[in-house]
Design a protein around this motif. Sequence first.
Motif, PDB file in Angstrom:
ATOM      1  N   UNK A 167      18.213  -6.430  15.073  1.00 32.66           N
ATOM      2  CA  UNK A 167      19.161  -6.104  16.008  1.00 32.66           C
ATOM      3  C   UNK A 167      19.808  -4.966  15.618  1.00 32.66           C
ATOM      4  N   UNK A 168      20.918  -4.432  16.186  1.00 31.94           N
ATOM      5  CA  UNK A 168      21.823  -3.332  15.671  1.00 31.94           C
ATOM      6  C   UNK A 168      23.137  -3.581  15.442  1.00 31.94           C
ATOM      7  N   UNK A 169      23.845  -2.971  14.639  1.00 32.43           N
ATOM      8  CA  UNK A 169      25.329  -3.361  14.630  1.00 32.43           C
ATOM      9  C   UNK A 169      25.853  -3.067  15.636  1.00 32.43           C
ATOM     10  N   UNK A 170      25.894  -2.133  16.509  1.00 33.03           N
ATOM     11  CA  UNK A 170      26.428  -2.165  17.757  1.00 33.03           C
ATOM     12  C   UNK A 170      25.511  -2.420  18.773  1.00 33.03           C
ATOM     13  N   UNK A 171      25.608  -3.319  19.715  1.00 35.76           N
ATOM     14  CA  UNK A 171      25.027  -4.002  20.516  1.00 35.76           C
ATOM     15  C   UNK A 171      24.191  -2.941  21.457  1.00 35.76           C
ATOM     16  N   UNK A 172      22.666  -3.044  21.186  1.00 33.52           N
ATOM     17  CA  UNK A 172      21.873  -2.272  22.442  1.00 33.52           C
ATOM     18  C   UNK A 172      20.448  -2.893  22.173  1.00 33.52           C
ATOM     19  N   UNK A 173      19.695  -2.800  23.313  1.00 37.31           N
ATOM     20  CA  UNK A 173      18.550  -3.349  23.383  1.00 37.31           C
ATOM     21  C   UNK A 173      17.555  -2.930  22.213  1.00 37.31           C
ATOM     22  N   UNK A 174      16.841  -3.699  21.482  1.00 34.28           N
ATOM     23  CA  UNK A 174      16.161  -3.444  20.271  1.00 34.28           C
ATOM     24  C   UNK A 174      15.000  -2.600  20.788  1.00 34.28           C
ATOM     25  N   UNK A 175      14.057  -3.273  21.425  1.00 36.56           N
ATOM     26  CA  UNK A 175      12.988  -2.376  22.198  1.00 36.56           C
ATOM     27  C   UNK A 175      13.031  -3.049  23.733  1.00 36.56           C
ATOM     28  N   UNK A 176      12.018  -2.731  24.508  1.00 36.68           N
ATOM     29  CA  UNK A 176      11.709  -3.111  25.736  1.00 36.68           C
ATOM     30  C   UNK A 176      11.022  -4.671  25.374  1.00 36.68           C
ATOM     31  N   UNK A 177      11.361  -5.463  26.090  1.00 36.21           N
ATOM     32  CA  UNK A 177      10.956  -6.852  25.847  1.00 36.21           C
ATOM     33  C   UNK A 177      10.992  -7.405  24.655  1.00 36.21           C
ATOM     34  N   UNK A 178      12.057  -7.381  24.254  1.00 31.02           N
ATOM     35  CA  UNK A 178      12.233  -7.730  23.114  1.00 31.02           C
ATOM     36  C   UNK A 178      12.522  -9.321  22.794  1.00 31.02           C
ATOM     37  N   UNK A 179      11.834 -10.094  21.956  1.00 30.24           N
ATOM     38  CA  UNK A 179      11.993 -11.336  21.755  1.00 30.24           C
ATOM     39  C   UNK A 179      12.005 -11.722  20.288  1.00 30.24           C
ATOM     40  N   UNK A 180      12.430 -12.941  19.942  1.00 32.63           N
ATOM     41  CA  UNK A 180      12.440 -13.622  18.666  1.00 32.63           C
ATOM     42  C   UNK A 180      10.789 -13.580  18.341  1.00 32.63           C
ATOM     43  N   UNK A 181       9.776 -13.966  19.258  1.00 34.45           N
ATOM     44  CA  UNK A 181       8.788 -14.393  18.992  1.00 34.45           C
ATOM     45  C   UNK A 181       7.920 -13.209  18.763  1.00 34.45           C
ATOM     46  N   UNK A 182       8.166 -12.050  19.526  1.00 36.94           N
ATOM     47  CA  UNK A 182       7.474 -10.984  19.409  1.00 36.94           C
ATOM     48  C   UNK A 182       7.812 -10.029  17.922  1.00 36.94           C
ATOM     49  N   UNK A 183       9.156 -10.158  17.453  1.00 39.00           N
ATOM     50  CA  UNK A 183       9.688  -9.323  16.628  1.00 39.00           C
ATOM     51  C   UNK A 183      10.089 -10.004  15.258  1.00 39.00           C
ATOM     52  N   UNK A 184      10.790 -10.989  15.201  1.00 37.80           N
ATOM     53  CA  UNK A 184      11.442 -11.825  14.273  1.00 37.80           C
ATOM     54  C   UNK A 184      10.232 -12.720  13.486  1.00 37.80           C
ATOM     55  N   UNK A 185       9.424 -13.693  14.363  1.00 42.18           N
ATOM     56  CA  UNK A 185       8.704 -14.650  13.954  1.00 42.18           C
ATOM     57  C   UNK A 185       7.474 -14.110  12.721  1.00 42.18           C
ATOM     58  N   UNK A 186       6.971 -12.820  13.504  1.00 42.98           N
ATOM     59  CA  UNK A 186       5.787 -12.445  12.330  1.00 42.98           C
ATOM     60  C   UNK A 186       6.511 -11.612  11.121  1.00 42.98           C
ATOM     61  N   UNK A 187       7.820 -11.329  11.168  1.00 43.23           N
ATOM     62  CA  UNK A 187       8.355 -10.968   9.932  1.00 43.23           C
ATOM     63  C   UNK A 187       8.479 -12.059   8.973  1.00 43.23           C
ATOM     64  N   UNK A 188       8.830 -13.062   9.673  1.00 42.52           N
ATOM     65  CA  UNK A 188       9.126 -14.532   8.805  1.00 42.52           C
ATOM     66  C   UNK A 188       7.964 -14.918   8.034  1.00 42.52           C
ATOM     67  N   UNK A 189       6.600 -14.651   9.235  1.00 40.17           N
ATOM     68  CA  UNK A 189       5.374 -15.306   8.603  1.00 40.17           C
ATOM     69  C   UNK A 189       5.057 -14.406   7.409  1.00 40.17           C
ATOM     70  N   UNK A 190       5.185 -12.966   7.583  1.00 42.95           N
ATOM     71  CA  UNK A 190       4.655 -12.188   6.274  1.00 42.95           C
ATOM     72  C   UNK A 190       5.390 -12.608   5.145  1.00 42.95           C
TER      73      UNK A 190
END
Length: 182
Positions: free
Chosen positions: A107-130
Amino acid sequence: LLEITRAYTPFASGGRAVEPRFITLVEDTAGKVVWRPDVERRRALDSGVAYLVTDLLRDAVDRGTGSAVRDAGFRGPAAGKTGTTDDGNDAWFVGYTPALVGGVWIGFDRPQPVVARASGGRLAAPVWGRMMRRIAPMVDGPEEWERPDDVVEREIDPASGLVLARGCRPERGSAREELFLE
């Protein structure tokens, strides 16, 4: 993220809460450990409850919103949960193995959408897996969660979700095994 990651520690460790540590050891130039913090643990949860929650959250990684952990190449035992704010400003994944608990927030320090269709499954879970693909093999610890004695398997009727009495069959379909506290 630190608070929710800390909250997951009892699930990973059979009911014992563990205080997070940012530095796990200090070595000198020869590789000798010169400092290692004490691990602070306390009983926070019944071990059977912790095991049942872990069983549910393993499904989230293996078949649910956290399946990108597997797509990223992490094959070890893992449980966890994704999260996303309604407006897509924050996406996270908090997961654990039998020896490690970690969280990823995007996310960002100042709230704004990360990307279109942002989700924990699409963005954060693969980072955790790597991350876990690299880190987990270097950590000593149990290879699997040990099922407590008070957790039992029972057959249920998949239509109703009710436990079947021994020798009974569901009205239709096949019985399914589920875990319960005795």
